[in-house]
Design an enzyme around this catalytic site. Sequence first.
Site, PDB file in Angstrom:
ATOM      1  N   PRO A 132       0.794  -1.239   0.000  1.00 30.11           N
ATOM      2  CA  PRO A 132       0.000   0.000   0.000  1.00 30.11           C
ATOM      3  C   PRO A 132       0.822   1.282   0.000  1.00 30.11           C
ATOM      4  O   PRO A 132       0.447   2.263  -0.632  1.00 30.11           O
ATOM      5  CB  PRO A 132      -0.841  -0.131   1.277  1.00 30.11           C
ATOM      6  CG  PRO A 132      -0.983  -1.599   1.485  1.00 30.11           C
ATOM      7  CD  PRO A 132       0.307  -2.191   1.017  1.00 30.11           C
ATOM      8  N   SER A 136       6.632   2.663  -6.575  1.00 30.74           N
ATOM      9  CA  SER A 136       7.672   2.076  -7.414  1.00 30.74           C
ATOM     10  C   SER A 136       8.944   1.729  -6.641  1.00 30.74           C
ATOM     11  O   SER A 136       9.883   1.189  -7.221  1.00 30.74           O
ATOM     12  CB  SER A 136       8.027   3.049  -8.546  1.00 30.74           C
ATOM     13  OG  SER A 136       6.911   3.297  -9.378  1.00 30.74           O
ATOM     14  N   GLU A 256      10.788  -8.536 -16.273  1.00 32.16           N
ATOM     15  CA  GLU A 256      11.204  -8.313 -17.655  1.00 32.16           C
ATOM     16  C   GLU A 256      10.269  -9.033 -18.619  1.00 32.16           C
ATOM     17  O   GLU A 256       9.896  -8.494 -19.666  1.00 32.16           O
ATOM     18  CB  GLU A 256      12.649  -8.793 -17.856  1.00 32.16           C
ATOM     19  CG  GLU A 256      13.696  -7.837 -17.335  1.00 32.16           C
ATOM     20  CD  GLU A 256      15.105  -8.281 -17.669  1.00 32.16           C
ATOM     21  OE1 GLU A 256      15.260  -9.164 -18.547  1.00 32.16           O
ATOM     22  OE2 GLU A 256      16.043  -7.761 -17.063  1.00 32.16           O
ATOM     23  N   ARG A 284     -19.585   6.335 -40.938  1.00 34.21           N
ATOM     24  CA  ARG A 284     -20.149   7.631 -40.568  1.00 34.21           C
ATOM     25  C   ARG A 284     -20.003   8.624 -41.726  1.00 34.21           C
ATOM     26  O   ARG A 284     -18.939   8.728 -42.331  1.00 34.21           O
ATOM     27  CB  ARG A 284     -19.418   8.156 -39.332  1.00 34.21           C
ATOM     28  CG  ARG A 284     -19.781   9.562 -38.909  1.00 34.21           C
ATOM     29  CD  ARG A 284     -21.143   9.650 -38.292  1.00 34.21           C
ATOM     30  NE  ARG A 284     -21.325  10.917 -37.604  1.00 34.21           N
ATOM     31  CZ  ARG A 284     -22.508  11.420 -37.284  1.00 34.21           C
ATOM     32  NH1 ARG A 284     -23.620  10.757 -37.584  1.00 34.21           N
ATOM     33  NH2 ARG A 284     -22.582  12.567 -36.648  1.00 34.21           N
ATOM     34  N   GLY A 355     -16.507  10.537 -32.165  1.00 36.44           N
ATOM     35  CA  GLY A 355     -17.279  11.692 -31.733  1.00 36.44           C
ATOM     36  C   GLY A 355     -18.073  11.395 -30.474  1.00 36.44           C
ATOM     37  O   GLY A 355     -17.614  10.680 -29.575  1.00 36.44           O
ATOM     38  N   GLY A 356     -19.270  11.913 -30.406  1.00 37.29           N
ATOM     39  CA  GLY A 356     -20.109  11.729 -29.230  1.00 37.29           C
ATOM     40  C   GLY A 356     -20.431  10.281 -28.945  1.00 37.29           C
ATOM     41  O   GLY A 356     -20.626   9.891 -27.793  1.00 37.29           O
ATOM     42  N   GLU A 379       3.514  -2.974 -14.378  1.00 38.13           N
ATOM     43  CA  GLU A 379       4.902  -3.408 -14.546  1.00 38.13           C
ATOM     44  C   GLU A 379       5.876  -2.226 -14.615  1.00 38.13           C
ATOM     45  O   GLU A 379       6.903  -2.279 -15.278  1.00 38.13           O
ATOM     46  CB  GLU A 379       5.084  -4.278 -15.807  1.00 38.13           C
ATOM     47  CG  GLU A 379       4.039  -5.328 -16.052  1.00 38.13           C
ATOM     48  CD  GLU A 379       3.895  -6.342 -14.923  1.00 38.13           C
ATOM     49  OE1 GLU A 379       4.466  -6.140 -13.852  1.00 38.13           O
ATOM     50  OE2 GLU A 379       3.190  -7.319 -15.131  1.00 38.13           O
ATOM     51  N   GLU A 383       7.845   6.672 -16.004  1.00 33.79           N
ATOM     52  CA  GLU A 383       9.021   7.277 -15.377  1.00 33.79           C
ATOM     53  C   GLU A 383      10.043   6.205 -14.971  1.00 33.79           C
ATOM     54  O   GLU A 383      11.257   6.397 -15.121  1.00 33.79           O
ATOM     55  CB  GLU A 383       8.597   8.104 -14.153  1.00 33.79           C
ATOM     56  CG  GLU A 383       7.829   9.379 -14.489  1.00 33.79           C
ATOM     57  CD  GLU A 383       6.410   9.128 -14.974  1.00 33.79           C
ATOM     58  OE1 GLU A 383       5.862  10.000 -15.661  1.00 33.79           O
ATOM     59  OE2 GLU A 383       5.849   8.042 -14.673  1.00 33.79           O
TER      60      GLU A 383
END
Length: 401
Positions: A132, A136, A256, A284, A355-356, A379, A383
């Site tokens: 918790p 990282s 890995e 469309r 779109g919508g 995983e 960063e």
Amino acid sequence: MSRLAQTHGLTDVQREILSTVRDFVDKEIIPVATELEHRDEYPQDIVDGLKELGLFGLMIPEEYGGLGESLLTYALCVEEIARGWMSVSGIINTHFIVAYMLKQHGTAEQKDHFLPRMAAGDIRGAFSMSEPALGSDVSAISSKAVRDGEEYVLNGQKMWLTNGGTSSLVAVLVRSDEGHPEGTAPHKSMTTFLVEKEPGFGEVRPGLTIPGKIDKMGYKGVDTTELIMDGLRIPANRVLGGVTGRGFYQMMDGVEVGRVNVAARGCGVAQRAFELGVQYAQQRHTFGKQIAQHQAIQFKLAEMATKVEAAHAMMVNAARKKDSGERNDLEAGMAKYLASEYCKEVVEDAFRIHGGYGFSKEYEIERLYREAPMLLIGEGTAEIQKMIIGRRLLEEYRFQG
């Protein structure tokens, strides 16, 4: 078959496996994925189908009842499955990480005991590093194992276990100070334990509790859980490899493989998003023609397809590097970073093309839009990947001044 994301140099066996998986995805996963995802329902029928196909033993050696296939074959299968529903690929991912760790680092007794049943799908694997308050920083693990005769007593709380409830074997990383004096580097005082349990929630064995499913924005269907150890007693012969202090290295080796898997998942989700986007663009109509005929949409499709191709190529390269026996943390980090970022961008472009209607739960792209962000974190975040990549580049390009 799509012209995008083709893989050259495959054997006839690999092509046959991929064709079988692709057919299964098209017929058994895509038609039901969105409905099951909206209900957050575990896809038991799909999992049973994967078991029947032998996919739970895909990378497990033939001597243990598996198919003995390569990481590349596995990654390409994951790509196909994620194209159908990313959650299903998560069900097999942690299973394969544990199987891989057993194959690479387990004792002969541990391999004989677990791998045949894992290959058959009778034992499902999960692995657990995070906590918790950890994020990282794996070196900050506080869960602990203390030796007591021929057993270890484990205490602590773990977090973010994929398959935490449905699994029956969990590889758990904890701190174990036995034989490692004070001042030992944190990563040298960690041990991986193979914890057997009953599937389900609540107290699944004495001293071990799986509280319940974590409610998530996406990545539904698969169970993500906590794991609480309170006086959990584990026999000494369930230390992975039989020696304490090697857990960090064992886990990183497995991660890995996991990073190649996440890259493959990103490729699969991006492929599906492109398929949905290019299909909708031809259905469309606006201003008297298909929106696909508008230059702005063609530009989006061109960018999306290029990203799908690039991510696939890097994922394949990372898998082949690992299969060759070479170190692949640089390639796996690059593939995971690029594929997850490109997946997010391709999904968002497909969402914009809709779109919508992309905001409606009736359209599949809505589900993909909620699923893609998990790949940015799983995983290792972007960063973390950049840190790995940067350090490895400095090793390779060390300035001699």
